[in-house]
Design an enzyme around this catalytic site. Structure first.
Site, PDB file in Angstrom:
ATOM      1  CG  HIS A  33     -12.837  20.022  11.444  1.00  0.00           C
ATOM      2  ND1 HIS A  33     -13.412  20.124   9.792  1.00  0.00           N
ATOM      3  CD2 HIS A  33     -11.681  19.458  11.147  1.00  0.00           C
ATOM      4  CE1 HIS A  33     -12.289  19.848   9.179  1.00  0.00           C
ATOM      5  NE2 HIS A  33     -11.253  19.347   9.828  1.00  0.00           N
TER       6      HIS A  33
ATOM      7  CG  ASP B  60      -8.467  21.997   8.988  1.00  0.00           C
ATOM      8  OD1 ASP B  60      -8.293  22.166  10.041  1.00  0.00           O
ATOM      9  OD2 ASP B  60      -8.986  20.723   8.411  1.00  0.00           O
TER      10      ASP B  60
ATOM     11  CB  SER C 252     -10.260  19.956  14.931  1.00  0.00           C
ATOM     12  OG  SER C 252      -9.635  18.766  14.629  1.00  0.00           O
TER      13      SER C 252
ATOM     14  CG  HIS D 112     -10.597  17.151   6.768  1.00  0.00           C
ATOM     15  ND1 HIS D 112      -9.640  17.775   7.197  1.00  0.00           N
ATOM     16  CD2 HIS D 112     -10.211  16.949   5.474  1.00  0.00           C
ATOM     17  CE1 HIS D 112      -8.685  18.158   6.262  1.00  0.00           C
ATOM     18  NE2 HIS D 112      -8.950  17.532   5.165  1.00  0.00           N
TER      19      HIS D 112
ATOM     20  CG  MET E 231      -5.648  21.111   3.874  1.00  0.00           C
ATOM     21  SD  MET E 231      -6.681  20.733   5.313  1.00  0.00           S
ATOM     22  CE  MET E 231      -5.548  20.670   6.677  1.00  0.00           C
TER      23      MET E 231
ATOM     24  CG  MET F  50      -6.892  14.649   5.898  1.00  0.00           C
ATOM     25  SD  MET F  50      -6.461  15.759   7.366  1.00  0.00           S
ATOM     26  CE  MET F  50      -7.695  15.193   8.442  1.00  0.00           C
TER      27      MET F  50
ATOM     28  CG  MET G 127      -5.445  12.139   9.969  1.00  0.00           C
ATOM     29  SD  MET G 127      -4.376  12.956  10.769  1.00  0.00           S
ATOM     30  CE  MET G 127      -5.122  14.463  11.344  1.00  0.00           C
TER      31      MET G 127
ATOM     32  CG  ASP H 143      -9.252  16.798  11.345  1.00  0.00           C
ATOM     33  OD1 ASP H 143      -9.424  17.154  10.400  1.00  0.00           O
ATOM     34  OD2 ASP H 143      -9.013  17.423  12.380  1.00  0.00           O
TER      35      ASP H 143
HETATM   36  C1  DX5 Z   1      -4.911  18.748  10.260  1.00  0.00           C
HETATM   37  C2  DX5 Z   1      -6.438  18.514  10.583  1.00  0.00           C
HETATM   38  C3  DX5 Z   1      -6.950  19.951  11.287  1.00  0.00           C
HETATM   39  C4  DX5 Z   1      -6.281  20.011  12.593  1.00  0.00           C
HETATM   40  C5  DX5 Z   1      -6.325  21.206  13.103  1.00  0.00           C
HETATM   41  O1  DX5 Z   1      -4.330  17.405   9.378  1.00  0.00           O
HETATM   42  O2  DX5 Z   1      -7.109  18.784   9.336  1.00  0.00           O
HETATM   43  O3  DX5 Z   1      -8.323  19.736  11.260  1.00  0.00           O
HETATM   44  O4  DX5 Z   1      -7.129  19.027  13.590  1.00  0.00           O
HETATM   45  O5  DX5 Z   1      -5.821  21.540  14.394  1.00  0.00           O
HETATM   46  P1  DX5 Z   1      -4.953  22.918  14.608  1.00  0.00           P
HETATM   47  O6  DX5 Z   1      -6.142  23.876  14.917  1.00  0.00           O
HETATM   48  O7  DX5 Z   1      -4.429  22.370  16.061  1.00  0.00           O
HETATM   49  O8  DX5 Z   1      -3.917  23.077  13.822  1.00  0.00           O
HETATM   50 ZN    ZN Z   2      -9.353  18.938   9.276  1.00  0.00          ZN
END
Ligand code: DX5
Ligand code: ZN
Length: 217
Positions: free
Chosen positions: A34, A176, A9, A67, A138, A69, A38, A36
């Site tokens: 990956h 994840d 990620s 991903h 998750m 979110m 947000m 992320d």
């Molecule tokens: C959390 C994200 C994950 C995160 C994982 O909201 O969706 O993808 O980056 O990071 P680690 O491996 O540090 O938990």
């Molecule tokens: Zn993620």
């Protein structure tokens, strides 16, 4: 058992040196990157958006596993496809019309993923699983990297594996959150196909060797 797909990620990378970090992943055994996204509404944190995803894509030699979110993901999936996403996952908790959202992602030529929060039961996927390419389970509450892995994930993965077997779905199971070398093996044994790892990879002295170790699990 075939080897796991490893998706580091980029959220845990050094954002001031993204080009270097992406090139490091290109030269590693990582399979996907990956990404992320947000929005500060679906999750209590803001990461980055479309221009940064485009910048990652400019250097990436591996598929971007995006991903989302975010609320109203249907408003942005096309922009992320244009930015270079190969796989786009939306959260079931953010979709009033999940079936339509999956079709929309596929019509754009991307693989369609659905992410489920720790509180969401696997049974919520029963009616759409045949159409889904990737299920992102998750294993932390989304919003932040570096959180502790939730142990209940193992039983969810087993339930999901059973649902996939029963329905003949081709969906891959992605985990994840809080993934490390302690939980990677039991996750694989429970039925995981893809492991996302953020902090465990990027906070290591040698991220490439950590990726190789995860790959060898
Ligand atoms: C959390 C994200 C994950 C995160 C994982 O909201 O969706 O993808 O980056 O990071 P680690 O491996 O540090 O938990
Ligand atoms: Zn993620």
């Amino acid at each position: 058992m075939s080897s796991l797909v490893i998706a580091p990620s980029i959220l845990a990378a050094d954002f001031a040196n993204l080009e270097r970090e992406v090139k490091m992943l290109n030269e590693s055994q990582a399979d996907w990157i990956h990404v992320d996204i947000m929005d500060g509404e679906f999750v209590p944190n803001i990461s980055f958006g479309i221009p940064v995803t485009e910048a990652i894509k400019r250097h990436a030699k591996k598929p971007l596993d995006v991903h989302l979110m975010i609320v109203h993901p249907e408003r942005y999936v096309e922009a992320f496809q244009k930015a270079g996403a190969g796989i786009i996952s939306v959260h079931i908790e953010a979709c009033n019309h999940l079936h339509r959202n999956i079709q929309q992602i596929k019509a754009l030529g991307c693989k369609a993923g659905v992410a489920i929060n720790p509180h969401t039961s696997v049974s919520a996927l029963e009616n759409t699983i045949a159409d889904i390419d990737l299920i992102c389970v998750m294993s932390v509450n989304p919003g932040f990297g570096g959180q502790k892995f939730i142990e209940n994930t193992y039983q969810k993965v087993k339930q999901l594996k059973e649902l996939i077997r029963k329905t003949g779905s081709k969906a891959l199971i992605e985990i994840d959150g809080g993934v490390n070398l302690t939980n990677a093996k039991p996750l694989k044994e429970a039925g995981a196909d893809v492991l996302v790892a953020g902090n465990f990879v990027f906070s290591a002295n040698d991220p490439q060797s950590v990726i190789s170790e995860l790959k060898r699990v």
